[in-house]
Design a protein around this motif. Structure first.
Motif, short mmCIF file in Angstrom:
data_model
loop_
_atom_site.label_atom_id
_atom_site.label_comp_id
_atom_site.label_asym_id
_atom_site.label_seq_id
_atom_site.Cartn_x
_atom_site.Cartn_y
_atom_site.Cartn_z
N PHE A 66 19.37 2.19 1.94
CA PHE A 66 19.81 2.31 0.56
C PHE A 66 19.06 1.37 -0.37
O PHE A 66 18.61 1.75 -1.45
N ALA A 67 18.89 0.09 0.04
CA ALA A 67 18.23 -0.91 -0.81
C ALA A 67 16.77 -0.52 -1.08
O ALA A 67 16.29 -0.66 -2.20
N ARG A 68 16.08 -0.02 -0.07
CA ARG A 68 14.68 0.40 -0.26
C ARG A 68 14.61 1.62 -1.17
O ARG A 68 13.77 1.69 -2.08
N ASN A 69 15.52 2.58 -0.98
CA ASN A 69 15.53 3.78 -1.85
C ASN A 69 15.83 3.41 -3.30
O ASN A 69 15.25 3.97 -4.22
N LYS A 70 16.73 2.45 -3.49
CA LYS A 70 17.05 1.99 -4.84
C LYS A 70 15.82 1.32 -5.46
O LYS A 70 15.51 1.52 -6.63
N PHE A 71 15.09 0.51 -4.66
CA PHE A 71 13.86 -0.12 -5.16
C PHE A 71 12.83 0.94 -5.54
O PHE A 71 12.19 0.84 -6.59
N LEU A 72 12.64 1.95 -4.69
CA LEU A 72 11.65 3.00 -4.99
C LEU A 72 11.97 3.72 -6.29
O LEU A 72 11.06 4.01 -7.09
N ALA A 73 13.24 4.00 -6.53
CA ALA A 73 13.63 4.65 -7.79
C ALA A 73 13.37 3.70 -8.97
O ALA A 73 12.89 4.12 -10.04
N TRP A 74 13.69 2.42 -8.79
CA TRP A 74 13.45 1.42 -9.84
C TRP A 74 11.96 1.34 -10.15
O TRP A 74 11.56 1.36 -11.31
N TRP A 75 11.13 1.24 -9.10
CA TRP A 75 9.68 1.11 -9.29
C TRP A 75 9.10 2.35 -9.97
O TRP A 75 8.27 2.25 -10.86
N ASP A 76 9.57 3.52 -9.58
CA ASP A 76 9.10 4.76 -10.19
C ASP A 76 9.41 4.81 -11.68
O ASP A 76 8.61 5.32 -12.47
N ALA A 77 10.55 4.27 -12.09
CA ALA A 77 10.92 4.26 -13.51
C ALA A 77 10.12 3.23 -14.31
O ALA A 77 9.96 3.37 -15.51
N HIS A 78 9.62 2.18 -13.63
CA HIS A 78 8.94 1.09 -14.31
C HIS A 78 7.41 1.14 -14.26
O HIS A 78 6.76 0.54 -15.10
N SER A 79 6.83 1.78 -13.23
CA SER A 79 5.38 1.66 -13.02
C SER A 79 4.78 2.97 -12.50
O SER A 79 5.45 3.76 -11.85
N ILE A 80 3.47 3.15 -12.79
CA ILE A 80 2.77 4.31 -12.23
C ILE A 80 2.03 3.93 -10.94
O ILE A 80 1.47 4.78 -10.26
N CYS A 81 2.01 2.66 -10.60
CA CYS A 81 1.34 2.19 -9.37
C CYS A 81 2.14 2.59 -8.14
O CYS A 81 3.34 2.82 -8.20
N GLU A 82 1.45 2.59 -7.01
CA GLU A 82 2.13 2.80 -5.73
C GLU A 82 3.07 1.63 -5.49
O GLU A 82 2.73 0.48 -5.79
N PRO A 83 4.25 1.87 -4.95
CA PRO A 83 5.19 0.77 -4.74
C PRO A 83 4.70 -0.20 -3.66
O PRO A 83 4.19 0.22 -2.63
N PRO A 84 4.83 -1.49 -3.91
CA PRO A 84 4.41 -2.49 -2.93
C PRO A 84 5.41 -2.57 -1.78
O PRO A 84 6.54 -2.11 -1.87
N ASP A 85 4.96 -3.18 -0.68
CA ASP A 85 5.81 -3.32 0.50
C ASP A 85 6.37 -4.72 0.68
O ASP A 85 7.11 -4.96 1.62
N SER A 86 6.00 -5.65 -0.21
CA SER A 86 6.54 -7.00 -0.08
C SER A 86 6.98 -7.51 -1.45
O SER A 86 6.48 -7.07 -2.49
N ALA A 87 7.89 -8.46 -1.43
CA ALA A 87 8.37 -9.06 -2.68
C ALA A 87 7.24 -9.81 -3.38
O ALA A 87 7.12 -9.75 -4.61
N GLU A 88 6.39 -10.49 -2.60
CA GLU A 88 5.27 -11.23 -3.19
C GLU A 88 4.30 -10.29 -3.90
O GLU A 88 3.86 -10.57 -5.02
N ASP A 89 3.94 -9.16 -3.25
CA ASP A 89 3.05 -8.19 -3.88
C ASP A 89 3.68 -7.58 -5.12
O ASP A 89 3.01 -7.33 -6.12
N CYS A 90 4.98 -7.37 -5.08
CA CYS A 90 5.71 -6.81 -6.21
C CYS A 90 5.59 -7.74 -7.42
O CYS A 90 5.24 -7.30 -8.52
N VAL A 91 5.83 -9.02 -7.22
CA VAL A 91 5.74 -9.99 -8.30
C VAL A 91 4.30 -10.08 -8.82
O VAL A 91 4.08 -10.15 -10.03
N GLU A 92 3.32 -10.08 -7.94
CA GLU A 92 1.92 -10.13 -8.37
C GLU A 92 1.56 -8.92 -9.23
O GLU A 92 0.88 -9.05 -10.25
#
Length: 190
Positions: free
Chosen positions: A109-135
């Motif tokens: 559930f948490a990963r699916n929620k992140f993927l939906a969040w990322w899709d709404a915020h960015s056109i980039c491929e979703p990152p697999d780590s919190a560090e990459d996400c922040v970068e």
């Protein structure tokens, strides 16, 4: 009503009694309590709080490591803090911070929620780590809402809606060259 216009008259002994009295001090008549036939479910005091709309003033994000035992392995997430206000006016005292956690390294559930969040915020491929996400966020790959709609859940706010003012970014933000001052032979950087 009482003769003086304040309070009430006892129906048994007809003396004037304070309006908030539950019984007559003279004859001990008990005043009936009047209730509405139907409970008030519209009031904010008794009913659920309505959603609140906020203006986003600033967004701060960072890798978040939950506090656990010393030998327990924790999965990092990203904490996104929205600095919000009810109005455009006012200084820092009018601001509130509402936190949202996104979980790129989690599953289910948490990963699916992140993927939906990322899709709404960015056109980039979703990152697999919190560090990459922040970068990626630092590079300007995410758009930020001009407003949010929340619902209070215990001590936290649940974000029900992001109100977008612009499209998702299609280019990376300009990276400003950073000069470091060594203290020897360099000009003072100010």
């Amino acid at each position: 009503a009482a003769q003086n216009g304040r309070g009430k008259k006892c129906p048994a002994c007809e003396i004037d009694v304070a309006s908030n009295a539950r019984s007559c001090p003279e004859c001990e008549f008990i005043f009936p309590v009047k209730h509405e036939a139907k409970a008030d479910d519209e009031s904010q005091v008794t009913g659920a709080m309505p959603p609140e709309e906020w203006i986003v003033k600033d967004v701060v994000f960072r890798v978040h490591l939950p506090k656990r035992g010393a030998d327990e392995i924790v999965t990092p997430s990203v904490r996104v803090d929205y600095v919000v206000s009810k109005t455009d006016e006012g200084g820092n005292l009018a601001n509130t911070t509402i936190a949202e956690w996104i979980c790129p390294q989690h599953s289910g559930f948490a990963r699916n929620k992140f993927l939906a969040w990322w899709d709404a915020h960015s056109i980039c491929e979703p990152p697999d780590s919190a560090e990459d996400c922040v970068e990626l966020m630092k590079l300007g790959t995410c758009r930020w809402p001009g407003g949010i709609v929340t619902k209070k859940k215990g001590q936290w706010f649940e974000i029900l809606e992001h109100k977008w003012e612009r499209e998702k970014p299609t280019t990376l933000a300009e990276i400003v060259e950073v000069r470091e001052f060594s203290g020897e032979g360099d000009d003072v950087p100010f």
